[in-house]
Design a protein around this motif. Structure first.
Motif, mmCIF file in Angstrom:
data_model
loop_
_atom_site.group_PDB
_atom_site.id
_atom_site.type_symbol
_atom_site.label_atom_id
_atom_site.label_comp_id
_atom_site.label_asym_id
_atom_site.label_seq_id
_atom_site.Cartn_x
_atom_site.Cartn_y
_atom_site.Cartn_z
ATOM 1 N N UNK A 285 32.497 -7.587 -42.801
ATOM 2 C CA UNK A 285 31.930 -7.101 -44.064
ATOM 3 C C UNK A 285 30.549 -7.725 -44.298
ATOM 4 N N UNK A 286 29.579 -6.881 -44.652
ATOM 5 C CA UNK A 286 28.234 -7.369 -44.940
ATOM 6 C C UNK A 286 27.335 -7.491 -43.731
ATOM 7 N N UNK A 287 27.807 -7.032 -42.548
ATOM 8 C CA UNK A 287 26.993 -7.078 -41.332
ATOM 9 C C UNK A 287 26.488 -5.666 -41.019
ATOM 10 N N UNK A 288 25.198 -5.574 -40.750
ATOM 11 C CA UNK A 288 24.567 -4.316 -40.357
ATOM 12 C C UNK A 288 24.207 -4.377 -38.881
ATOM 13 N N UNK A 289 24.737 -3.439 -38.096
ATOM 14 C CA UNK A 289 24.515 -3.377 -36.648
ATOM 15 C C UNK A 289 23.724 -2.106 -36.362
ATOM 16 N N UNK A 290 22.504 -2.266 -35.824
ATOM 17 C CA UNK A 290 21.636 -1.132 -35.498
ATOM 18 C C UNK A 290 21.400 -1.073 -33.995
ATOM 19 N N UNK A 291 21.661 0.060 -33.396
ATOM 20 C CA UNK A 291 21.438 0.232 -31.968
ATOM 21 C C UNK A 291 20.389 1.300 -31.689
ATOM 22 N N UNK A 292 19.701 1.141 -30.583
ATOM 23 C CA UNK A 292 18.898 2.217 -30.014
ATOM 24 C C UNK A 292 19.873 3.191 -29.337
ATOM 25 N N UNK A 293 19.392 4.371 -28.989
ATOM 26 C CA UNK A 293 20.254 5.365 -28.351
ATOM 27 C C UNK A 293 20.059 5.411 -26.836
ATOM 28 N N UNK A 294 19.039 6.126 -26.369
ATOM 29 C CA UNK A 294 18.839 6.319 -24.930
ATOM 30 C C UNK A 294 18.573 4.994 -24.232
ATOM 31 N N UNK A 295 19.348 4.750 -23.172
ATOM 32 C CA UNK A 295 19.179 3.514 -22.411
ATOM 33 C C UNK A 295 19.887 2.323 -23.014
ATOM 34 N N UNK A 296 20.550 2.531 -24.155
ATOM 35 C CA UNK A 296 21.240 1.419 -24.832
ATOM 36 C C UNK A 296 22.680 1.820 -25.156
ATOM 37 N N UNK B 226 20.606 -6.145 -33.852
ATOM 38 C CA UNK B 226 19.948 -4.991 -33.247
ATOM 39 C C UNK B 226 20.004 -5.116 -31.727
ATOM 40 N N UNK B 227 20.028 -3.956 -31.055
ATOM 41 C CA UNK B 227 20.055 -3.947 -29.592
ATOM 42 C C UNK B 227 19.213 -2.785 -29.099
ATOM 43 N N UNK B 228 18.442 -3.013 -28.021
ATOM 44 C CA UNK B 228 17.579 -1.960 -27.491
ATOM 45 C C UNK B 228 17.169 -2.218 -26.065
ATOM 46 N N UNK B 229 16.317 -1.307 -25.552
ATOM 47 C CA UNK B 229 15.947 -1.394 -24.138
ATOM 48 C C UNK B 229 14.476 -1.132 -23.845
ATOM 49 N N UNK B 230 13.717 -0.500 -24.797
ATOM 50 C CA UNK B 230 12.364 -0.084 -24.444
ATOM 51 C C UNK B 230 11.345 -0.608 -25.448
ATOM 52 N N UNK B 231 10.060 -0.372 -25.145
ATOM 53 C CA UNK B 231 8.967 -0.936 -25.937
ATOM 54 C C UNK B 231 9.121 -0.693 -27.434
ATOM 55 N N UNK B 232 9.554 0.499 -27.807
ATOM 56 C CA UNK B 232 9.661 0.804 -29.229
ATOM 57 C C UNK B 232 10.813 0.081 -29.923
#
Length: 273
Positions: free
Chosen positions: A5-16, A216-222
């Motif tokens: 509760x109270x945690x925000x998880x944001x992911x990238x899509x392509x490649x992640x 947050x989790x991602x894979x590319x420059x953006x």
């Protein structure tokens, strides 16, 4: 009390979140469902426009608004409306004109709130439509009357993208805008201050989530700005070097259930917020 509760998880899509075959693994889907059931808010921040994000919403069922247009908007899929957005000033078309006149092989598209207009097509734009399923709405940039949220330039050849980047970044008004390379073959013109990191911060504010309760989790420059803005930023193992350098941790690749691995670490107490 539910543990996430109270945690925000944001992911990238392509490649992640997406595997290389453009599917989401059952392991990731199960982990996301568990995260939500324990009170967590799971969503994504993408370069896509809402017109092309419907499928992923049906698949992962985010229980929070999502970020779109590389941080240029925050969209409520349930209400089908923007909660926040930033548009380019009309003067940005001066940069588009520069590309149109000096790089005749460069694909150009304008993204508005409701439509994606293809100003000039090439093989890269054909590929873009094949991947996204967008209709080929052809329109000259001067004829687009709706406010433009971002401009996407595309070419499959590296030398063309490099030339484009130099042309735009050397423009006399370049400092008034932001630019990002969202894929190897895509380069984008955005309003000043727009990026995925700013979208994550704005989203947390809208949801009443504390800044130190974000992942947050991602894979590319953006994705770099998003990882830096989150309390904890993860790079997938297949990420480019700039993303790995910006991350707090490097997890498994997009083909090895990266989202599930992060949620498991949180669940087992190896990751503490």
């Amino acid at each position: 009390m539910k543990k996430f509760k109270g945690i925000l998880f944001c992911t990238d899509l392509d490649g992640t979140l997406y595997r290389d075959d453009r599917t989401v693994s059952e392991e990731n889907l199960a982990a996301i469902e568990y995260f939500r059931s324990e009170g967590g808010l799971f969503t994504f921040i993408t370069g896509r426009v809402p017109q092309t994000a419907g499928e992923i919403c049906r698949i992962i069922k985010p229980n929070a608004p999502y970020g779109c247009i590389n941080g240029g908007g925050i969209y409520d899929a349930g209400k089908q409306k923007y909660l926040w957005k930033r548009c380019l000033p009309k003067e940005a078309m001066e940069l588009v004109r520069e590309v149109y006149e000096k790089l005749p092989e460069m694909g150009i598209q304008l993204n508005t709130e409701k439509n994606v207009y293809f100003n000039r097509n090439n093989k890269a734009m054909e590929h873009f439509r094949a991947v996204t399923g967008l209709p080929d709405i052809t329109c000259h940039y001067d004829a687009v009357e709706e406010p433009v949220l971002k401009v996407v330039f595309a070419h499959l050849e590296e030398v063309q993208i490099t030339t484009l980047m130099q042309l735009l970044q050397n423009h006399p008004k370049a400092a008034e805008y932001d630019f990002i390379r969202s894929e190897r073959w895509l380069f984008e013109l955005l309003p000043k201050g727009v990026n995925k990191g700013a979208a994550l911060v704005r989203m947390a504010e809208l949801l009443g989530i504390q800044a130190d309760r974000t992942i947050a989790v991602g894979d590319y420059d953006n994705d770099v700005a998003m990882l830096k803005a989150a309390k904890v930023g993860f790079a997938v193992a297949n990420a480019v070097d700039a993303v790995k350098a910006a991350a707090d941790f490097i997890t498994v690749s997009n083909n090895e259930n990266a989202i599930a691995a992060i949620i498991d670490s949180l669940d087992r107490g190896r990751l503490i917020l």
